[in-house]
Design an enzyme around this catalytic site. Structure first.
Site, PDB file in Angstrom:
ATOM      1  NE  ARG A 168      -3.680   2.033   2.700  1.00  0.00           N
ATOM      2  CZ  ARG A 168      -3.601   2.704   3.839  1.00  0.00           C
ATOM      3  NH1 ARG A 168      -2.796   2.272   4.798  1.00  0.00           N
ATOM      4  NH2 ARG A 168      -4.302   3.789   4.044  1.00  0.00           N
ATOM      5  CG  ASP A 204      -4.031 -17.196  -3.731  1.00  0.00           C
ATOM      6  OD1 ASP A 204      -4.805 -16.211  -3.584  1.00  0.00           O
ATOM      7  OD2 ASP A 204      -4.033 -18.157  -2.942  1.00  0.00           O
ATOM      8  CB  THR A 225      -5.208 -11.915  -3.140  1.00  0.00           C
ATOM      9  OG1 THR A 225      -5.350 -13.285  -2.750  1.00  0.00           O
ATOM     10  CG2 THR A 225      -3.733 -11.610  -3.378  1.00  0.00           C
ATOM     11  CG  HIS A 260      -1.977   4.788  -0.870  1.00  0.00           C
ATOM     12  ND1 HIS A 260      -2.894   5.288   0.030  1.00  0.00           N
ATOM     13  CD2 HIS A 260      -2.548   3.681  -1.408  1.00  0.00           C
ATOM     14  CE1 HIS A 260      -3.963   4.517   0.034  1.00  0.00           C
ATOM     15  NE2 HIS A 260      -3.775   3.530  -0.827  1.00  0.00           N
ATOM     16  CB  THR A 286      -8.269 -14.054   0.476  1.00  0.00           C
ATOM     17  OG1 THR A 286      -7.066 -13.518   1.052  1.00  0.00           O
ATOM     18  CG2 THR A 286      -8.534 -13.360  -0.858  1.00  0.00           C
TER      19      THR A 286
END
Length: 435
Positions: free
Chosen positions: A124, A297, A258, A128, A290
């Site tokens: 992230r 994945d 994911t 960003h 997930t």
């Protein structure tokens, strides 16, 4: 900076794991924190203190010199006197990163990932920083993009960046250790390495990004995607088209959900905890997209399509991938074909990481001299389309190795045995024709 910072305690390291997925929107303000950078002409000891609303804090000591000064995240803008504060006047800095230091920094990032499980928040961080790019603006750094502007408090306080102060705290010791690496490169190096170490594809990265010099060069707030806009498809296109990305790249990049969790105290989305997140790893809590939220994945696409588990998060910008006709083509493809997803994701991630960046040298720096060796995929030796289980892969490998070979290396030919077989076949044919 030559001196190594003081080590984080285990308790402080674990606190970072309140990580978010790279595309999760954040509605709360970032925790107030400052890293102060010394600009004295001789080497001077500087003690940097970090604090956040979650009480995550630590201090470190380092020394700096005029040989290659870097800017520290969140430069204090309050005072600039000799004895009572720190100046925000730009300092001399090296334009490009050192390749050897980049490689060493990558190894340190890998060790950090093993001990803190901070893959999602590092992904992230890179996203960003790069995601503020505007293709309609030519001037650097006003166009935004991967230029390390995110390290300054004015941008870090943008609502979408809530919690990213924790990512900066984690990688600051690595930055202090390798002064020949720019912040812009370090952010993208950490992001790509986190994807790869989580089991994702190898990202074709290049380095040599130049850092912006001060907070006045930060972009305005509002350039990053939100999680729950009124028209999700339109919003995603407005944001990503502005960066120069297309529908395929939007869907592929969405697949990075994911890994990671959404925390309601930061983004306003998700449950405080679920059966998949209540025990960590790292700090417990949040809601993941997930089940195995530290494994990269294609399960994100499968779970979003099925929507059978109430403990798994589905944001409006996730659901629209199977509702919008153009997005759905790629979402369906990636749900069925992980290899296709990995290929498209690697290309999209690399493209995102370069957006708006100014490289020195202009062609960039590539760390790996050659292509990485292909990983063993047991499914290639199966006639079926289904992915083999790990147990079956190990069994296949063991059977190969038991006879002196492996799936990666064919068995050597036994010439004597081949000759005997040919002789036997010829004898049989002679006997048949003779009769």
């Amino acid at each position: 900076m030559a001196a190594r910072p003081a080590s984080l305690t285990q308790q402080q390291i674990r606190l970072q794991s309140k990580s978010q997925s790279p595309m999760a929107s954040s509605l709360s303000t970032a925790a107030s924190s400052r890293l102060l950078c010394s600009t004295t002409a001789a080497a001077a000891a500087a003690k940097l203190s970090f604090s956040s609303a979650s009480s995550l804090s630590f201090s470190l000591s380092s020394s700096s010199s005029l040989k290659c000064l870097r800017f520290s995240p969140l430069i204090s803008q309050r005072r600039s006197s000799v004895n009572r504060g720190y100046s925000t006047v730009p300092t001399t800095k090296c334009a490009a990163s050192d390749p050897d230091q980049l490689k060493s920094a990558r190894e340190d990032i890998r060790e950090l990932l093993k001990s803190t499980f901070c893959h999602p928040i590092l992904v992230r961080l890179g996203w960003h920083d790069a995601g503020t790019y505007d293709k309609n603006i030519e001037e650097w750094p006003r166009r935004g993009g991967a230029n390390a502007s995110l390290r300054f408090e004015v941008e870090l306080k943008h609502a979408a960046n809530a919690g990213l102060v924790n990512a900066l705290k984690l990688i600051q010791p690595i930055k202090d250790k390798y002064s020949g690496v720019t912040y812009a490169d370090l952010f993208q190096l950490a992001s790509a390495t986190a994807i790869e170490e989580a089991g994702g594809p190898k990202i074709p990265m290049k380095y040599g990004r130049v850092d912006v010099s001060g907070p006045e060069q930060c972009p305005e707030e509002g350039r990053l995607p939100a999680a729950g806009p009124p028209s999700p498809a339109e919003h995603l296109r407005n944001v990503f088209y502005r960066m120069g990305l297309n529908d395929k790249e939007i869907v592929a990049l969405s697949g990075a959900h994911t890994v990671g969790r959404s925390r309601p105290e930061r983004s306003g989305w998700g449950k405080p905890e679920t059966k998949y997140t209540k025990d960590g790893p790292g700090a417990p809590g949040g809601q993941s997209w997930t089940v195995q939220w530290l494994k990269f994945d294609n399960s994100y696409f499968k779970d979003i399509k099925e929507r059978r588990d109430e403990d798994l998060l589905v944001l409006p910008t996730d659901a629209v991938l199977f509702e919008d006709p153009s997005f759905k083509v790629y979402a369906e493809k990636y749900a069925e074909d992980q290899e296709a997803f990995f290929k498209d994701y690697a290309e999209a991630h690399a493209k995102l990481s370069n957006l708006g960046a100014k490289f020195d040298p202009p062609e960039g720096i590539v760390l790996d001299d050659g292509a990485a060796p292909e990983k063993f995929v047991a499914a290639k030796y199966s006639s079926g389309k289904s992915e083999l289980s790990e147990a079956m892969k190990q069994k296949i490998r063991a059977e190969y190795e038991a006879v002196g070979g492996s799936p990666d290396t064919p068995l050597r030919s036994n010439y004597f045995l081949n000759i005997m077989i040919v002789v036997a076949v010829l004898a049989l044919l002679t006997s048949l024709f003779g009769n």
